[in-house]
Design an enzyme around this catalytic site. Structure first.
Site, PDB file in Angstrom:
ATOM      1  CD  GLU A 257      -2.718  -1.392  -0.103  1.00 24.70           C
ATOM      2  OE1 GLU A 257      -2.923  -0.413  -0.855  1.00 24.70           O
ATOM      3  OE2 GLU A 257      -3.090  -2.549  -0.389  1.00 24.70           O
ATOM      4  CG  HIS A 260      -1.359   0.829  -4.530  1.00 27.38           C
ATOM      5  ND1 HIS A 260      -1.471   0.783  -5.897  1.00 27.38           N
ATOM      6  CD2 HIS A 260      -1.614  -0.427  -4.074  1.00 27.38           C
ATOM      7  CE1 HIS A 260      -1.789  -0.469  -6.263  1.00 27.38           C
ATOM      8  NE2 HIS A 260      -1.871  -1.214  -5.177  1.00 27.38           N
ATOM      9  CD  GLU A 286      -1.619  -4.341  -7.749  1.00 31.72           C
ATOM     10  OE1 GLU A 286      -2.246  -3.303  -7.446  1.00 31.72           O
ATOM     11  OE2 GLU A 286      -1.483  -5.292  -6.971  1.00 31.72           O
TER      12      GLU A 286
HETATM   13 ZN    ZN Z   1      -2.521  -3.204  -5.143  1.00 37.18          ZN
END
Ligand code: ZN
Length: 491
Positions: A257, A260, A286
């Site tokens: 995370e 991201h 991603e």
């Molecule tokens: Zn992801």
């Protein structure tokens, strides 16, 4: 004409701001919201979605688009993205959009119950309705072209079913044979075992986010059932979870995370609250989470530092040394669940879903035959049977939510991460020395400069090609996986 551009961008900015508010309500719902507020929150969200829909279909956008003259390349790209979204919204009849929203919101509850009870029959009528509606949407968007390709545009603009099928055809034989070699190897790494207090895991999770340069002044870390990141620009939040028996879940979810969130935090502030002010596609997004989690976070150098931090926090881990810890962090094991899959097997889980959902949309596969098709394919690729539907076609939320065309972006993310990692290692020969000290900043700096700062400026594939200096392909990922896992498994 400059006025039309300025009016369009001012209108868009307010829409983007409201969309951020909607996202923050979603974050709150998964982290902080009192249980009793669920119904009221539903009404609040629906009201905000109504405002957003009205703004996104406002006929003035069409007038502004026709007259707008962008002053520069970023402005032209913003106009292009607004125009694409406006045209796509107009192609889907309001009746169909409302029906999809209604059916998918009910379907997610039915799916959750069906999964809990392992009862496919409970879910099938709903899934049939969802697939029919999403197929209708795809056909409306495709205007005579391929419906699945049209759906892909929501997640990965420019991707096509044919190109993805060719990518998977190249990946599949090498992954199937690597999987068989690794699982059949004489040497099998020991797993990490024991109980690990949640407080210790969370303290370590913060150190992991630090190592990758997460900006705490513009973010925060909270607990959620399913980890996610949320927001853009100066408010990008991450979530994680703890499992006392499996600290890797917490640590690698956090690193994922952070990837991201780091992407969103690094976008040029000039793009804030414009269509360029967020990650360009699900696949590119991603790639930023996967390269942190896998290529860097599960590297020998970084896990060496992680091993020392784990011992500081939890004492003896029962593993001989940092090499044993590295092997444990990369252990490949049989399983049915996509979200628990390792680097070797993950893309095989995606290929299965991609082929099945493409057949569903094309009408080559009936929803009634989906379970049999899933189980047959799983046995073929993984060599063991699906025991119950919650390990098979009921395991993922995506289809119940109408997210058809989403799955392949996970593999595209892995492929892009493989390319970016090859390019980054080419440019940063001393990276491992930093990683061994728990400092991933050279990698983060490279990604920010070469990719993240640009946000949506270029189309997805061009974004990755610009960063790497070569056209993306599956080769770098497959070579990396072969070399890494053959070494760990002493093949
Ligand atoms: Zn992801």
């Amino acid at each position: 004409m400059m006025n039309a551009f300025n009016d369009l961008m001012a209108f868009q900015r307010e829409t983007e701001a409201l969309a951020q508010v909607a996202g923050r309500l979603g974050w709150d719902q998964e982290t902080m919201m009192p249980r009793g507020a669920a119904e009221q929150r539903g009404e609040e969200m629906a009201a905000l979605e109504g405002v957003l829909h009205a703004r996104r279909t406002d006929p003035r956008i069409g007038d502004w688009l026709a007259a707008a003259k962008a002053p520069d390349a970023a402005g032209a790209r913003a106009v292009e993205l607004i125009g694409r979204a406006y045209r796509r919204t107009a192609l889907v009849p309001a009746r169909l959009a409302a029906e999809i929203a209604r059916v998918t919101s009910l379907a997610q509850g039915i799916w959750a119950e069906a999964r809990a009870r392992d009862d496919v029959a409970l879910f099938l009528p709903t899934l049939e309705r969802v697939v029919a509606l999403i197929r209708e949407k795809g056909q409306a968007l495709a205007e005579g072209g391929d419906a699945y390709d049209a759906l892909l545009e929501d997640y990965e603009p420019g991707a096509t079913g044919a190109a993805l099928a060719a990518m998977f055809a190249e990946m599949r034989p090498r992954l199937v044979s690597l999987r068989a070699a690794v699982l059949g190897a004489a040497f099998q790494p020991a797993p990490l075992q024991g109980r690990f207090a949640p407080e210790g895991q969370l303290a370590l999770a913060r150190q992991m986010a630090d190592a990758f340069g997460y900006d705490w002044g513009r973010g925060r870390l909270d607990l959620a059932v399913h980890p996610f990141s949320s927001g853009s620009g100066n408010d990008v939040r991450i979530t994680t979870r703890t499992n006392e028996g499996d600290p890797f879940n917490c640590l690698y979810s956090t690193i994922h995370e952070t990837g991201h969130a780091g992407y969103e935090q690094a976008i040029d502030p000039a793009h804030l609250l414009t269509p360029l002010g967020q990650g360009v596609s699900m696949g590119v997004h991603e790639s930023q989470s996967r390269i942190y989690e896998n290529q860097i976070g599960r590297s020998r150098a970084f896990t060496g530092w992680m091993f020392a931090r784990m011992k500081d926090t939890f004492g003896d881990l029962g593993l001989a040394d940092a090499d044993a810890f590295y092997a444990a962090a990369n252990r490949v094991h049989d399983g049915h669940i996509r979200t628990e899959a390792d680097e070797v097997q993950y893309n095989l889980h995606i290929m299965l879903r991609f082929d099945l959902e493409r057949d569903l949309i094309a009408g080559r596969l009936a929803v009634a035959d989906l379970e049999a098709a899933w189980n047959e394919r799983f046995l073929k690729d993984f060599g063991h049977a699906v025991g119950r539907p919650s390990q098979g076609m009921l395991q993922d939320v995506h289809w119940s939510a109408g997210l058809i065309g989403y799955f392949p972006t996970y593999s595209l993310g892995n492929l892009y991460a493989g390319c970016l990692h090859q390019a980054l290692r080419r440019d940063l020969p001393g990276l491992d020395e930093s990683l061994a000290r728990g400092d991933a900043s050279p990698a983060t700096g490279w990604l920010r400069a070469r990719l993240q700062q640009f946000g949506g400026l270029r189309p997805p594939e061009a974004t990755v090609e610009h960063a790497c200096g070569f056209a993306p392909s599956a080769g770098p990922l497959l070579d990396y996986l072969d070399a890494k896992f053959r070494a760990i498994y002493r093949l």
